[in-house]
Scaffold this active site. Structure first.
Site, PDB file in Angstrom:
ATOM      1  N   LYS A  11      36.654 -12.970  67.659  1.00  0.00           N
ATOM      2  CA  LYS A  11      36.031 -12.735  66.351  1.00  0.00           C
ATOM      3  C   LYS A  11      34.672 -12.041  66.491  1.00  0.00           C
ATOM      4  CE  LYS A  11      38.359 -16.635  64.043  1.00  0.00           C
ATOM      5  NZ  LYS A  11      38.159 -17.828  63.161  1.00  0.00           N
ATOM      6  N   TYR A  51      44.018 -13.433  56.109  1.00  0.00           N
ATOM      7  CA  TYR A  51      43.779 -14.858  55.841  1.00  0.00           C
ATOM      8  C   TYR A  51      44.276 -15.271  54.456  1.00  0.00           C
ATOM      9  CZ  TYR A  51      41.016 -16.022  60.027  1.00  0.00           C
ATOM     10  OH  TYR A  51      40.612 -16.313  61.312  1.00  0.00           O
ATOM     11  N   PHE A  59      35.938 -21.807  51.519  1.00  0.00           N
ATOM     12  CA  PHE A  59      35.288 -20.973  52.533  1.00  0.00           C
ATOM     13  C   PHE A  59      35.877 -19.563  52.627  1.00  0.00           C
ATOM     14  CE2 PHE A  59      38.449 -23.652  54.849  1.00  0.00           C
ATOM     15  CZ  PHE A  59      39.248 -22.672  55.413  1.00  0.00           C
ATOM     16  N   ARG A  87      46.486 -22.414  71.384  1.00  0.00           N
ATOM     17  CA  ARG A  87      45.716 -23.340  70.541  1.00  0.00           C
ATOM     18  C   ARG A  87      44.952 -24.356  71.405  1.00  0.00           C
ATOM     19  NH1 ARG A  87      45.008 -22.027  65.190  1.00  0.00           N
ATOM     20  NH2 ARG A  87      44.286 -24.171  65.091  1.00  0.00           N
ATOM     21  N   THR A  93      39.061 -26.322  65.587  1.00  0.00           N
ATOM     22  CA  THR A  93      38.425 -25.367  64.664  1.00  0.00           C
ATOM     23  C   THR A  93      36.907 -25.535  64.643  1.00  0.00           C
ATOM     24  OG1 THR A  93      40.418 -25.502  63.299  1.00  0.00           O
ATOM     25  CG2 THR A  93      38.465 -24.520  62.284  1.00  0.00           C
ATOM     26  N   ARG A 104      36.201 -22.518  72.176  1.00  0.00           N
ATOM     27  CA  ARG A 104      35.293 -22.819  71.066  1.00  0.00           C
ATOM     28  C   ARG A 104      34.158 -23.737  71.510  1.00  0.00           C
ATOM     29  NH1 ARG A 104      40.026 -23.057  66.443  1.00  0.00           N
ATOM     30  NH2 ARG A 104      39.696 -20.952  65.610  1.00  0.00           N
ATOM     31  N   ASN A 114      33.601 -19.217  64.899  1.00  0.00           N
ATOM     32  CA  ASN A 114      34.164 -20.041  65.975  1.00  0.00           C
ATOM     33  C   ASN A 114      34.907 -19.233  67.031  1.00  0.00           C
ATOM     34  OD1 ASN A 114      36.373 -19.468  64.446  1.00  0.00           O
ATOM     35  ND2 ASN A 114      36.990 -21.573  64.048  1.00  0.00           N
ATOM     36  N   HIS A 117      40.532 -16.575  67.071  1.00  0.00           N
ATOM     37  CA  HIS A 117      41.666 -16.942  66.230  1.00  0.00           C
ATOM     38  C   HIS A 117      42.898 -17.078  67.116  1.00  0.00           C
ATOM     39  CE1 HIS A 117      44.650 -16.926  63.031  1.00  0.00           C
ATOM     40  NE2 HIS A 117      45.347 -16.130  63.822  1.00  0.00           N
ATOM     41  N   GLU A 128      51.438 -12.398  61.828  1.00  0.00           N
ATOM     42  CA  GLU A 128      50.141 -11.880  62.287  1.00  0.00           C
ATOM     43  C   GLU A 128      50.298 -10.731  63.284  1.00  0.00           C
ATOM     44  OE1 GLU A 128      47.846 -16.130  61.525  1.00  0.00           O
ATOM     45  OE2 GLU A 128      48.026 -15.373  63.577  1.00  0.00           O
TER      46      GLU A 128
END
Ligand code: ADP
Ligand code: MG
Length: 139
Positions: A11, A51, A59, A87, A93, A104, A114, A117, A128
């Site tokens: 990100k 998203y 948010f 993950r 998150t 993270r 964070n 993704h 995606e």
């Protein structure tokens, strides 16, 4: 266990902080193979489309501003059990809850900024991957 493909994004916060190399090093150490990559600067509309599932969240506006705020590195990763394993390597998150050694925990500043993704299921990985790499094989 099956070979899978999943989508990750380094990100804008992690790109700006100079952590592209650090994060790719962790992916490679965990035997993820990079099968596609694009450095992008998402428009607000592209971030909203990506998203869309979070459109109703409080948010959403802030998240899509953040995701369109600078360069991001989008990649398709391939590995055994890639979706679940990515993950795990990412961590929770909220970096405050992320396990030691996760991306993270190491590089995220906040629950919004964070660092990475990762697709959360086979259906989202398919959506995606196609969003950024139309026509690409999903495996
Ligand atoms: P994950 O990225 O771990 O799958 P979600 O899909 O729930 O998490 O949320 C998507 C992204 O939205 C998160 O990675 C984070 O950037 C942002 N986000 C999630 N929850 C919040 C929150 N409570 N406040 C601000 N941003 C959030
Ligand atoms: Mg998610």
């Amino acid at each position: 266990m099956a070979i899978e493909r999943t989508l990750t994004i380094i990100k804008p916060d992690a790109v700006a902080a100079g952590h592209i190399g650090d994060i790719i090093k962790l992916f490679e150490a965990q035997k993820f193979r990079i099968v596609a990559a694009r450095l992008v600067n998402l428009s607000k509309k592209e971030a909203e489309g990506f998203y869309a599932v979070h459109r109703s969240k409080g948010f959403f506006e802030s998240l899509t501003n953040f995701m369109s705020s600078g360069s991001a590195l989008v990649m398709v990763l391939e590995a055994e059990n890639a979706i679940k394993r990515l993950r795990e390597v990412m961590g929770a998150t909220n970096p405050a809850n992320a396990a030691p050694g996760t991306i993270r925990k190491l590089y995220a500043a906040s629950i919004e900024s964070n660092a990475v993704h990762g697709s959360d299921a086979p259906e989202t990985a398919a959506y995606e991957i196609s969003y950024f790499f139309p026509g690409m094989n999903l495996i």
